[in-house]
Scaffold this motif. Structure first.
Motif, short mmCIF file in Angstrom:
data_model
loop_
_atom_site.label_atom_id
_atom_site.label_comp_id
_atom_site.label_asym_id
_atom_site.label_seq_id
_atom_site.Cartn_x
_atom_site.Cartn_y
_atom_site.Cartn_z
N UNK A 164 0.43 -1.00 -0.13
CA UNK A 164 -0.20 -0.19 -0.14
C UNK A 164 0.64 1.12 -0.07
N UNK A 165 2.04 1.14 0.80
CA UNK A 165 2.57 2.69 0.88
C UNK A 165 3.61 2.82 -0.18
N UNK A 166 3.85 1.65 -1.17
CA UNK A 166 4.45 1.45 -2.54
C UNK A 166 3.73 1.64 -3.23
N UNK A 167 2.40 1.89 -3.15
CA UNK A 167 1.16 2.21 -4.21
C UNK A 167 0.67 3.70 -3.85
N UNK A 168 1.23 4.51 -2.71
CA UNK A 168 1.23 5.17 -2.36
C UNK A 168 2.36 6.25 -3.30
N UNK A 169 3.31 5.98 -3.39
CA UNK A 169 4.44 6.88 -3.84
C UNK A 169 4.21 6.85 -5.26
N UNK A 170 3.87 6.09 -5.78
CA UNK A 170 3.48 5.42 -7.21
C UNK A 170 1.86 7.05 -7.52
N UNK A 171 1.24 7.71 -6.38
CA UNK A 171 0.33 8.02 -6.79
C UNK A 171 1.05 9.71 -6.20
N UNK A 172 2.00 9.71 -5.64
CA UNK A 172 2.87 10.95 -5.27
C UNK A 172 3.40 11.39 -6.65
N UNK A 173 3.98 10.14 -7.15
CA UNK A 173 4.54 10.76 -8.55
C UNK A 173 3.31 11.38 -9.64
N UNK A 174 2.36 11.30 -9.36
CA UNK A 174 1.92 11.65 -10.00
C UNK A 174 0.25 10.46 -10.97
N UNK A 190 -4.52 -5.32 -9.88
CA UNK A 190 -5.33 -4.17 -10.75
C UNK A 190 -4.83 -3.12 -11.70
N UNK A 191 -5.71 -3.19 -12.28
CA UNK A 191 -5.76 -3.07 -13.89
C UNK A 191 -5.02 -1.48 -13.44
N UNK A 192 -5.68 -0.79 -13.02
CA UNK A 192 -4.99 0.56 -12.87
C UNK A 192 -3.33 1.21 -12.63
N UNK A 193 -3.14 0.33 -11.00
CA UNK A 193 -1.95 -0.60 -10.82
C UNK A 193 -0.47 -0.63 -12.03
N UNK A 198 3.45 -0.62 -15.25
CA UNK A 198 3.89 -0.90 -17.39
C UNK A 198 4.36 0.25 -17.34
N UNK A 199 4.30 1.32 -16.92
CA UNK A 199 4.75 2.58 -18.09
C UNK A 199 6.16 2.98 -17.29
N UNK A 200 6.41 2.93 -15.68
CA UNK A 200 7.19 2.85 -15.23
C UNK A 200 9.17 1.87 -16.03
N UNK A 201 7.84 0.61 -16.23
CA UNK A 201 8.82 -0.21 -17.02
C UNK A 201 9.81 0.20 -17.71
N UNK A 202 8.67 0.49 -19.10
CA UNK A 202 8.44 1.46 -19.98
C UNK A 202 9.36 2.56 -20.38
N UNK A 203 10.26 2.89 -19.41
CA UNK A 203 10.60 3.92 -19.41
C UNK A 203 11.28 4.05 -17.94
N UNK A 204 11.91 3.18 -17.49
CA UNK A 204 13.28 3.14 -16.75
C UNK A 204 13.77 4.26 -15.77
N UNK A 205 14.21 4.79 -16.71
CA UNK A 205 15.45 6.12 -16.75
C UNK A 205 14.53 6.82 -16.16
N UNK A 206 13.06 7.29 -16.55
CA UNK A 206 12.53 8.55 -16.24
C UNK A 206 12.23 7.77 -14.47
N UNK A 211 10.97 2.18 -10.43
CA UNK A 211 11.45 0.88 -11.27
C UNK A 211 12.20 0.09 -10.35
N UNK A 212 13.20 0.50 -9.45
CA UNK A 212 14.07 -0.28 -8.20
C UNK A 212 13.34 -1.17 -7.30
N UNK A 213 12.21 0.15 -7.58
CA UNK A 213 11.63 -0.21 -5.54
C UNK A 213 10.74 -1.37 -6.32
N UNK A 214 10.21 -1.57 -7.46
CA UNK A 214 9.60 -2.60 -8.19
C UNK A 214 10.28 -3.69 -7.81
N UNK A 215 11.88 -3.88 -8.34
CA UNK A 215 12.06 -5.07 -8.59
C UNK A 215 12.94 -5.35 -7.14
#
Length: 273
Positions: A164-174, A190-193, A198-206, A211-215
């Motif tokens: 849940x806290x990880x998903x909160x970081x995604x919300x904080x990132x926009x 969850x399809x939205x998550x 998927x967007x994060x993994x397609x553009x890991x530099x951004x 991306x590292x947290x997910x891994x």
């Protein structure tokens, strides 16, 4: 001449000073094994499970701190803690290799002395699942006879999980993600998550930190799954398809647990990349 460490300044007398054993509380640890039979292998069985519980205590210590750091947006320390949790799971996996040296014939010599005690009742294992986000309220019942165990589990399901806290970081990132309404339920795909990941993994530099947290989470669950698989294999090797000592269906129950996914979004997105 024999070597004397005193000649180089080593303390050799600990009267009134804290020793290695004092600091680690070894008197309590090394006298905590109380076999209930004369079977040689019961000591192996006890120590295997006691040491596993010590590693789980450390895993919970690290997971709790990682969650706090993630909630505060301080991800770098959390990466180190989650890496450590994965390595703890690796240690727990290696422990099965030792237990598998015990044969069915040797286990039957003391299995009856276990009564209805079972690893199924491990409070710390349950808390690891609850902190990660796999929350099943039925699993609190084996601890209801001890308030000091049941109450922390009940308190845990009222607060956001690690994921849940990880998903909160995604919300904080926009990323536009709804907060979960039921914290006392397991995480569901969850399809939205999944789309956000998927967007994060397609553009890991951004999104490198996310991306590292997910891994780090995938690493943790990878080793956690291996631990579950090794558990199933070890139990089948030693007792076959007998019922577990705690009343579960044994191997069949453990196989069902292999289907439980802690972070489903992170696994499902891989098909879409």
């Amino acid at each position: 001449m024999s070597y004397d460490p005193t000649d180089e300044g080593a303390r050799m007398s600990f009267q009134g000073h804290m020793s290695y054993g004092d600091y680690l509380g070894l008197d309590a640890i090394l006298t905590a094994q109380h076999p209930k039979s004369s079977a040689h292998d019961e000591m192996l069985f006890i120590i295997q499970h006691q040491t596993s519980e010590l590693w789980m205590k450390l895993a919970l210590h690290e997971m709790s701190a990682a969650r706090d750091n993630i909630a505060a947006g301080d991800l770098q320390p959390a990466f180190k803690m989650l890496t450590r949790v994965a390595r703890i799971m690796e240690q727990l996996n290696s422990a099965w290799d030792v237990l598998r040296t015990m044969t069915p014939s040797e286990y039957t010599q003391f299995r009856d002395t276990l009564g209805e005690s079972s690893g199924f009742q491990s409070y710390q294992y349950r808390m690891i699942e609850f902190v990660a986000g796999n929350r099943n309220m039925a699993m609190i019942r084996p601890h209801e006879h001890r308030a000091e165990l049941a109450h922390p589990l009940l308190a845990e399901v009222k607060r956001p999980s690690l994921y849940d806290e990880v998903l909160a970081r995604l919300r904080a990132a926009g990323f536009d993600l709804p907060a979960r309404e039921r914290l006392d339920q397991p995480h569901q795909p969850d399809a939205m998550a999944r789309a956000a990941w998927a967007e994060i993994y397609r553009d890991p530099r951004r999104y490198w930190e996310l991306y590292e947290l997910a891994e780090k989470l995938v690493d943790f669950e990878d080793y956690f799954r291996r631990w579950r698989f090794n558990h199933v294999t070890t139990v089948e090797r030693i007792i076959g398809f007998k019922r577990g000592s705690g009343g579960t269906t044994g191997v069949n129950y453990l196989r069902r647990m292999l289907d439980v996914v802690l972070f489903p979004d992170l696994w499902e997105l891989r098909t879409e990349l």
